[in-house]
Every structure is written in structure tokens, then in C-alpha cells.
Design a protein around this motif. Structure first.
Motif, PDB file in Angstrom:
ATOM      1  N   UNK A 114       0.830  -1.191  -0.130  1.00  0.00           N
ATOM      2  CA  UNK A 114       0.003  -0.009   0.128  1.00  0.00           C
ATOM      3  C   UNK A 114       1.038   1.295   0.141  1.00  0.00           C
ATOM      4  N   UNK A 115       2.051   1.261   0.230  1.00  0.00           N
ATOM      5  CA  UNK A 115       2.854   2.440   0.217  1.00  0.00           C
ATOM      6  C   UNK A 115       3.075   2.944  -0.793  1.00  0.00           C
ATOM      7  N   UNK A 116       3.211   4.285  -1.062  1.00  0.00           N
ATOM      8  CA  UNK A 116       3.302   4.931  -2.240  1.00  0.00           C
ATOM      9  C   UNK A 116       2.468   6.419  -2.106  1.00  0.00           C
ATOM     10  N   UNK A 117       2.204   6.956  -3.569  1.00  0.00           N
ATOM     11  CA  UNK A 117       1.884   8.355  -3.632  1.00  0.00           C
ATOM     12  C   UNK A 117       0.325   8.104  -3.801  1.00  0.00           C
ATOM     13  N   UNK A 118      -0.639   8.795  -3.024  1.00  0.00           N
ATOM     14  CA  UNK A 118      -1.780   9.015  -3.349  1.00  0.00           C
ATOM     15  C   UNK A 118      -2.350  10.403  -3.522  1.00  0.00           C
ATOM     16  N   UNK A 119      -3.636  10.665  -3.885  1.00  0.00           N
ATOM     17  CA  UNK A 119      -4.178  11.980  -4.064  1.00  0.00           C
ATOM     18  C   UNK A 119      -5.413  12.260  -3.508  1.00  0.00           C
ATOM     19  N   UNK A 120      -5.874  13.343  -2.887  1.00  0.00           N
ATOM     20  CA  UNK A 120      -7.037  13.963  -2.779  1.00  0.00           C
ATOM     21  C   UNK A 120      -7.657  14.542  -3.754  1.00  0.00           C
TER      22      UNK A 120
ATOM     23  N   UNK B 159     -13.528  17.517  -7.548  1.00  0.00           N
ATOM     24  CA  UNK B 159     -13.798  18.022  -9.153  1.00  0.00           C
ATOM     25  C   UNK B 159     -12.427  17.915  -9.877  1.00  0.00           C
ATOM     26  N   UNK B 160     -11.957  19.046 -10.236  1.00  0.00           N
ATOM     27  CA  UNK B 160     -10.758  19.051 -11.057  1.00  0.00           C
ATOM     28  C   UNK B 160      -9.439  19.368 -10.449  1.00  0.00           C
ATOM     29  N   UNK B 161      -9.512  19.264  -9.095  1.00  0.00           N
ATOM     30  CA  UNK B 161      -8.314  19.884  -8.178  1.00  0.00           C
ATOM     31  C   UNK B 161      -7.764  18.429  -7.556  1.00  0.00           C
ATOM     32  N   UNK B 162      -6.549  18.355  -7.120  1.00  0.00           N
ATOM     33  CA  UNK B 162      -6.016  17.189  -6.626  1.00  0.00           C
ATOM     34  C   UNK B 162      -4.653  17.773  -5.731  1.00  0.00           C
ATOM     35  N   UNK B 163      -4.306  16.799  -4.711  1.00  0.00           N
ATOM     36  CA  UNK B 163      -3.277  17.166  -3.943  1.00  0.00           C
ATOM     37  C   UNK B 163      -2.677  15.957  -3.595  1.00  0.00           C
ATOM     38  N   UNK B 164      -1.389  15.807  -3.621  1.00  0.00           N
ATOM     39  CA  UNK B 164      -0.607  14.456  -3.238  1.00  0.00           C
ATOM     40  C   UNK B 164      -0.434  14.311  -1.788  1.00  0.00           C
ATOM     41  N   UNK B 165      -0.420  12.934  -1.290  1.00  0.00           N
ATOM     42  CA  UNK B 165      -0.256  12.566   0.075  1.00  0.00           C
ATOM     43  C   UNK B 165       0.683  11.400  -0.136  1.00  0.00           C
ATOM     44  N   UNK B 166       1.948  11.301   0.580  1.00  0.00           N
ATOM     45  CA  UNK B 166       2.605  10.020   0.452  1.00  0.00           C
ATOM     46  C   UNK B 166       2.363   9.269   1.862  1.00  0.00           C
ATOM     47  N   UNK B 167       2.315   7.855   1.402  1.00  0.00           N
ATOM     48  CA  UNK B 167       2.010   7.039   2.586  1.00  0.00           C
ATOM     49  C   UNK B 167       3.286   5.717   2.761  1.00  0.00           C
ATOM     50  N   UNK B 168       3.829   5.797   3.874  1.00  0.00           N
ATOM     51  CA  UNK B 168       4.737   4.793   3.904  1.00  0.00           C
ATOM     52  C   UNK B 168       4.219   3.608   5.139  1.00  0.00           C
ATOM     53  N   UNK B 169       4.599   2.430   4.833  1.00  0.00           N
ATOM     54  CA  UNK B 169       4.124   1.372   5.420  1.00  0.00           C
ATOM     55  C   UNK B 169       5.292   0.605   6.146  1.00  0.00           C
ATOM     56  N   UNK B 170       5.622   0.510   7.402  1.00  0.00           N
ATOM     57  CA  UNK B 170       6.628  -0.005   8.048  1.00  0.00           C
ATOM     58  C   UNK B 170       6.214  -1.455   8.603  1.00  0.00           C
ATOM     59  N   UNK B 171       7.040  -2.310   8.714  1.00  0.00           N
ATOM     60  CA  UNK B 171       6.865  -3.570   9.338  1.00  0.00           C
ATOM     61  C   UNK B 171       6.012  -3.739  10.631  1.00  0.00           C
ATOM     62  N   UNK B 172       5.422  -4.732  10.659  1.00  0.00           N
ATOM     63  CA  UNK B 172       4.350  -4.874  11.957  1.00  0.00           C
ATOM     64  C   UNK B 172       5.297  -5.384  13.115  1.00  0.00           C
TER      65      UNK B 172
END
Length: 223
Positions: free
Chosen positions: A163-169, A172-185
Motif C-alpha cells: 500500500x506504500x506510495x503516492x496517493x491523491x485527494x 472536482x478537477x483539483x488534486x493534492x498528493x499525500x505520501x504513505x509509508x508502511x513499516x513492518x508490523x
């Protein structure tokens, strides 16, 4: 993937003509207020511009340098407007969680976008999720809730390393990025203590806890 080894850069021209744009920074470098970072494994690169001013408003270009004499560089244009009160923003542009855990992201929007569709999108593979609950192919779940009061929240549960990687909110026609990092359990540890030969052995278990622009070449699929 065909551009994975090509040089990337970010350029600007207030008049909107690419042929006369000024290169602000190349991939994996920082020049003045601009940082360009290439993520070959995700087929994208990001641009971070700091200390924005109203004079930064204008046409910009995400560009891949082709390098040939007869071929033009491959570009994608984006017009940036610098406002004191943006129409879309996030509380945190980078979030982290543990495998099997959950994370939440809050996306804020202006009143004029209240009736626009809200989505949460990711790259590699590119896909989008609408308001409601969706189970993903990575066995995690995405829950999007719109409070109708100029914000919508995204909760991802049952996180996997994939699931780690780049995501966007998106709204409409607007977007803004969010980066998600996932560490080991967290790893469970076991302590064994022997009291005496005539007493039982006790075993206890303890668990230890512990303005960006993106460019990609994937196409979106709503889920």
C-alpha cells in the motif's frame, strides 16, 4: 516505463509558451526553492516548491528530456495559481502506518466545492475510490467520509507493505498528493522466567509499538 532512465526537469514560463520556459530544477536536485525527486519504481516524479508567492502564479511544465535532435522533449503542462486560501489542501502531506494497522488523512476543501465528487486515488497501479467503503486488491480497506463541512476524511485499514506510495485527494478537477509509508508490523517478544524447581514456569508476551506536484503515465479507474 520507457522514460525510466531519462532525465526529468521542471520549467516555468509566465507567458505559457514551453519553447521559452526557464528550467528551475532537474530530477533529484534542489535549486533555490524547487526540489525535483524521481521515483522510477512508481513511474512518477514530484516537484516541491517552497515559500510560494503570488508572483509564482503561471504555467509550469513537467518534462522528460528526450535528447534527440529531431524529437521534442515530452511535456505535461500545469497552471498553478497561488492563493492565500487554497480550494484544496491536506492536514498532513505525508502519513505512516504499520503493516496490519490503519492510517487516516483529512482533505480540506473550499465551500465552492462542497457538491463536487470526492475521491482518493493512488498510483502504481492507478485507481480511484469514491465516498464509501471499498476493499482493495491489496486486501486493505478504504473508507471515505464527507462531513459536508468543507472536509472529507480517508481511512485505510489492514495496511500491507504494497500500500506504500503516492496517493491523491481529488475533488472536482483539483488534486493534492499525500505520501504513505508502511513499516513492518511490530514483533512479539516472549520472556521466560523460571522461579524454582517446584514452582511453575511463567511465560509473558509483550508487543512493542513503535506545494507538491506529481507526474505519472498511468490512467485512472474508479472503483
Amino acid at each position: 516505463m520507457k522514460y525510466i532512465h531519462h532525465k526529468k526537469y521542471w520549467c516555468y514560463n509566465a507567458g505559457g509558451a514551453f519553447n521559452y520556459c526557464k528550467i528551475l530544477a532537474y530530477g533529484n536536485t534542489t535549486q533555490d526553492r524547487v526540489t525535483v525527486t524521481d521515483y522510477p519504481a512508481q513511474s512518477l516524479f514530484t516537484v516541491t516548491m517552497r515559500d510560494l508567492q503570488s508572483g509564482d502564479t503561471g504555467m509550469y511544465y513537467c518534462t522528460v528530456e528526450i535528447g534527440g535532435l529531431t524529437e521534442l522533449d515530452d511535456t505535461e503542462d500545469i497552471y498553478i495559481t497561488v492563493k492565500s486560501d487554497p480550494d484544496l489542501s491536506v492536514v498532513e502531506s505525508s502519513v505512516s502506518g504499520q503493516e496490519g494497522g490503519s492510517v487516516s488523512v483529512q482533505c480540506l476543501y473550499s465551500a465552492g466545492y462542497q457538491n463536487e465528487q470526492k475521491r482518493w486515488c493512488r498510483s502504481k497501479p492507478w485507481s480511484c475510490y469514491k465516498v464509501g467503503r471499498t476493499d482493495t486488491s491489496q486486501n486493505s480497506a478504504v473508507q471515505i467520509s464527507d462531513d459536508g463541512k468543507r472536509s472529507f476524511s480517508v481511512e485505510m485499514s489492514g495496511l500491507q507493505k504494497s500500500d506504500a506510495g503516492w496517493y491523491w485527494c481529488y475533488i472536482g478537477d483539483l488534486q493534492i498528493p499525500v505520501y504513505l509509508s508502511v513499516s513492518d508490523a511490530p514483533i512479539a517478544t516472549t520472556a521466560v522466567t523460571t522461579v524454582s524447581a517446584t514452582e511453575e514456569t511463567s511465560i509473558s508476551e509483550a508487543t512493542s509499538g513503535s506545494a507538491v506536484v506529481t507526474t505519472n503515465t498511468e490512467s485512472a479507474t474508479d472503483l
